[in-house]
Write a protein that holds these residues in place. Sequence first.
Motif, mmCIF file in Angstrom:
data_model
loop_
_atom_site.group_PDB
_atom_site.id
_atom_site.type_symbol
_atom_site.label_atom_id
_atom_site.label_comp_id
_atom_site.label_asym_id
_atom_site.label_seq_id
_atom_site.Cartn_x
_atom_site.Cartn_y
_atom_site.Cartn_z
ATOM 1 N N ARG A 165 0.681 -1.177 -0.018
ATOM 2 C CA ARG A 165 -0.081 0.172 -0.043
ATOM 3 C C ARG A 165 0.719 1.217 0.048
ATOM 4 N NH1 ARG A 165 -4.505 -1.000 4.495
ATOM 5 N NH2 ARG A 165 -5.649 0.638 3.175
ATOM 6 N N LYS A 166 2.057 1.217 0.760
ATOM 7 C CA LYS A 166 3.029 2.408 0.742
ATOM 8 C C LYS A 166 3.516 2.685 -0.761
ATOM 9 C CE LYS A 166 6.803 4.258 3.523
ATOM 10 N NZ LYS A 166 7.832 3.775 4.259
ATOM 11 N N MET A 167 3.736 1.601 -1.251
ATOM 12 C CA MET A 167 4.252 1.704 -2.777
ATOM 13 C C MET A 167 3.164 2.311 -3.585
ATOM 14 S SD MET A 167 6.567 -1.808 -3.243
ATOM 15 C CE MET A 167 7.940 -2.001 -2.451
ATOM 16 N N ILE A 168 1.947 1.761 -3.550
ATOM 17 C CA ILE A 168 0.975 2.303 -4.421
ATOM 18 C C ILE A 168 0.783 3.806 -4.043
ATOM 19 C CG2 ILE A 168 -1.474 2.253 -4.843
ATOM 20 C CD1 ILE A 168 -1.163 -0.864 -4.235
ATOM 21 N N ARG A 169 0.845 4.346 -2.663
ATOM 22 C CA ARG A 169 0.578 5.623 -2.450
ATOM 23 C C ARG A 169 1.720 6.598 -2.802
ATOM 24 N NH1 ARG A 169 -0.828 3.515 2.508
ATOM 25 N NH2 ARG A 169 0.832 4.167 3.563
ATOM 26 N N LYS A 170 2.708 5.827 -2.975
ATOM 27 C CA LYS A 170 4.021 6.840 -3.531
ATOM 28 C C LYS A 170 4.078 6.848 -4.991
ATOM 29 C CE LYS A 170 7.257 6.458 0.409
ATOM 30 N NZ LYS A 170 8.605 6.097 0.916
ATOM 31 N N GLY A 171 3.142 6.068 -5.664
ATOM 32 C CA GLY A 171 3.072 5.835 -7.058
ATOM 33 C C GLY A 171 3.944 4.980 -7.975
ATOM 34 N N ASN A 172 4.468 4.000 -6.981
ATOM 35 C CA ASN A 172 5.343 2.989 -7.502
ATOM 36 C C ASN A 172 4.453 1.641 -7.588
ATOM 37 O OD1 ASN A 172 7.559 4.609 -7.542
ATOM 38 N ND2 ASN A 172 8.060 4.082 -5.245
ATOM 39 N N ALA A 173 3.550 1.828 -8.574
ATOM 40 C CA ALA A 173 2.420 0.474 -8.777
ATOM 41 C C ALA A 173 3.266 -0.440 -9.195
ATOM 42 C CB ALA A 173 1.201 1.038 -9.685
ATOM 43 N N ALA A 174 3.953 -0.320 -10.248
ATOM 44 C CA ALA A 174 4.596 -1.566 -10.880
ATOM 45 C C ALA A 174 5.571 -2.216 -9.818
ATOM 46 C CB ALA A 174 5.484 -0.935 -11.921
ATOM 47 N N GLU A 175 6.354 -1.634 -8.885
ATOM 48 C CA GLU A 175 7.256 -2.266 -7.964
ATOM 49 C C GLU A 175 6.175 -2.761 -6.876
ATOM 50 O OE1 GLU A 175 7.540 0.688 -9.106
ATOM 51 O OE2 GLU A 175 9.632 0.698 -10.046
ATOM 52 N N ALA A 176 5.038 -2.051 -6.748
ATOM 53 C CA ALA A 176 4.156 -2.738 -5.661
ATOM 54 C C ALA A 176 3.696 -4.267 -6.217
ATOM 55 C CB ALA A 176 2.987 -1.877 -5.712
ATOM 56 N N TYR A 177 3.327 -4.299 -7.545
ATOM 57 C CA TYR A 177 2.808 -5.494 -8.244
ATOM 58 C C TYR A 177 3.947 -6.503 -8.090
ATOM 59 C CZ TYR A 177 1.343 -9.102 -11.262
ATOM 60 O OH TYR A 177 1.228 -10.080 -12.225
#
Length: 213
Positions: free
Chosen positions: A7-19
């Motif tokens: 969720r932290k990655m998603i909030r920072k705009g790092n959706a690809a890394e989050a996935y």
Amino acid sequence: MQARRIRKMIRKGNAAEAYLRYEQIPSRKRSAIDGLLSSLEHERLRQGAREAERRRAAKRRREEERRARSRAEAESERERVRRAYEDDLERIARVRSEDGDAAKEAARTDWRVEQLDPALDSGERERVRELRKTAMWGAAVRKRLGCTRTELDRWDADGRLPHGIKRTVPAPKTTPGRKWFAEDVEAAAERVERWRQIDRERKRARRTRLRAV
């Protein structure tokens, strides 16, 4: 813990890394993560999946392009070597046809004696081995002729005593080295004084021209 990181990655705009992190989670544990993510976060994960796949595809393309370049360069190098080999064989044959020393011409090349079989007879192959075996480095040539490095370089450059073989010398800094055929050095020993006389005359002539100017 995993859900918080994602969720932290998603909030920072790092959706690809989050996935990519989500993808590393074992399948049996993903349902627990899914229950902790909002619908918007799931949508961001799906966007991240698409972005991750685009990155993977781009990486595959770059890798394939690199391999293609490597194959092309290897093929180009093979073709260059093949042409050089054929050119050397043709030159050796031409020297022989002109009543020249085919074995000495062959000894100048970088090819092994076995590779030169198509261009040489048994006697010439043995002579190539002997020429290469007895070839002399510059220091030995200068000692035999009693000349300086400057003199040897001059006679090499103007063709009076050209080196026969060029080899790479392993040293703290790899440098190209020259070797002279022993028979050429022995023949030159009788001409050194005459060469020096010629060099002195040329030097005087240059000085005369300079004074005239």
